[in-house]
Enzyme design. Structure first.
Site, short mmCIF file in Angstrom:
data_model
loop_
_atom_site.label_atom_id
_atom_site.label_comp_id
_atom_site.label_asym_id
_atom_site.label_seq_id
_atom_site.Cartn_x
_atom_site.Cartn_y
_atom_site.Cartn_z
N ASP A 55 39.49 85.56 7.81
CA ASP A 55 39.88 86.75 8.57
C ASP A 55 40.04 86.43 10.05
O ASP A 55 40.87 87.03 10.73
CB ASP A 55 38.89 87.90 8.36
CG ASP A 55 39.58 89.25 8.47
OD1 ASP A 55 40.73 89.36 8.00
OD2 ASP A 55 39.00 90.18 9.03
N GLU A 96 37.24 91.86 19.33
CA GLU A 96 37.09 91.46 17.93
C GLU A 96 37.10 89.94 17.77
O GLU A 96 36.31 89.38 17.01
CB GLU A 96 38.23 92.08 17.12
CG GLU A 96 38.02 91.97 15.62
CD GLU A 96 38.97 92.87 14.86
OE1 GLU A 96 39.03 94.08 15.16
OE2 GLU A 96 39.68 92.36 13.98
N GLU A 148 45.26 98.55 8.98
CA GLU A 148 44.01 99.05 9.57
C GLU A 148 43.25 99.95 8.60
O GLU A 148 42.03 99.86 8.47
CB GLU A 148 44.32 99.82 10.87
CG GLU A 148 45.00 99.00 11.95
CD GLU A 148 44.09 97.99 12.63
OE1 GLU A 148 43.42 97.21 11.91
OE2 GLU A 148 44.06 97.97 13.88
N GLU A 218 46.47 92.86 0.88
CA GLU A 218 45.03 93.06 1.16
C GLU A 218 44.19 92.71 -0.07
O GLU A 218 43.13 92.10 0.05
CB GLU A 218 44.75 94.51 1.60
CG GLU A 218 45.25 94.84 3.01
CD GLU A 218 44.43 94.20 4.13
OE1 GLU A 218 43.28 93.79 3.89
OE2 GLU A 218 44.96 94.09 5.25
C1 LIG Z 1 43.20 91.02 6.26
C2 LIG Z 1 42.83 92.01 7.30
N1 LIG Z 1 43.33 93.24 7.22
C3 LIG Z 1 43.02 94.17 8.17
C4 LIG Z 1 42.17 93.86 9.22
C5 LIG Z 1 41.79 94.92 10.20
N2 LIG Z 1 42.52 94.83 11.41
C6 LIG Z 1 42.06 94.15 12.47
O1 LIG Z 1 41.01 93.56 12.52
C7 LIG Z 1 41.67 92.55 9.25
N3 LIG Z 1 40.81 92.15 10.22
N4 LIG Z 1 42.00 91.67 8.27
#
Ligand SMILES: Cc1ncc(CNC=O)c(N)n1
Length: 228
Positions: A55, A96, A148, A218
């Site tokens: 991530d 973040e 998000e 996702e």
């Molecule tokens: C794979 C994925 N999807 C959504 C997010 C959330 N957005 C930012 O942080 C994230 N971090 N990773």
């Protein structure tokens, strides 16, 4: 009274209608087995570490994507709300990325050595393709919101009442599951709905297909943590 409630219920936006229509696949993303194991406290540390490392790489690629959405908003939106909401999202990515570095350190992960897995590469390629000026603002904004909201719903689920999330993972879940991030996702959703109200049938179709594509990416992203 009954009549009024019914009328109110009908006033759902296009995004909500889509989420209802595609509920099974949306739930497969927001209540994924990886998320369920966090919530019930049985998550394996190697799964969590895999997710964290992958991530971090994703979020680094996410920054230029969000910047591209911001540029589209500046050029195309007749509404200043858009720019402010997106800019807020961008700004929080700085914090973040620092958080990812601290968290990786805590878990003994060397981020410079992490190699992106296929699911991650595919997802980043989608982000890259969405950065093209050819891609409609409405479609890019829909993707942004979808990215998000999947995280928001997934991690909020892990801190709901009755969850048994291990204490050392609470901070991670709070990051995306907290009330403030929830409000931000609602603001984004409102912007998307406003755009979709004015969109052509062709744009609507493209945005709906994009929502489904994000949800599928996702799911694949979570799947990496299971070693799939
Ligand atoms: C794979 C994925 N999807 C959504 C997010 C959330 N957005 C930012 O942080 C994230 N971090 N990773």
């Amino acid at each position: 009274m009954q009549e009024i409630v019914k009328a109110e219920e009908k006033k759902i936006g296009m995004t909500e209608a889509w989420l209802r229509k595609h509920r099974p696949v949306y739930q497969a993303a927001t209540k994924h087995p990886f998320i369920r194991t966090i919530r019930d406290g049985t998550v394996q540390s190697h799964s969590f570490k895999t997710w964290l490392a992958q991530d971090y790489l994703f979020v680094r690629e996410f920054v230029p994507f969000v910047a591209s959405v911001l540029i589209k908003a500046c050029k195309e939106s007749d509404d200043n709300d858009d720019v402010e909401v997106i800019l807020g999202g961008m700004a929080s990515l700085k914090d973040e990325i620092s958080w990812f570095k601290r968290e990786a350190n805590k878990w003994g992960i060397s981020l410079s050595e992490v190699i992106p897995q296929n699911a991650n590469k595919n997802y980043c390629q989608l982000l890259e393709s969405l950065m093209s000026p050819e891609v409609d603002y409405t479609v890019a904004l829909t993707a942004f919101w979808a990215i998000e909201v999947v995280y928001q719903e997934s991690f909020a689920h892990c801190i709901e009442e009755g969850s048994k999330t291990p204490p050392e993972l609470k901070e991670t879940c709070e990051r995306w599951g907290n009330e403030g991030f929830g409000q931000y996702c609602k603001s984004l959703q409102k912007l998307v709905d406003q755009r979709l109200q004015k969109a052509s049938d062709d744009e609507l179709k493209k945005a709906e297909v994009m929502l489904l594509s994000i949800i599928e990416h996702e799911i694949e992203f979570w799947n990496m943590s299971r070693g799939n």
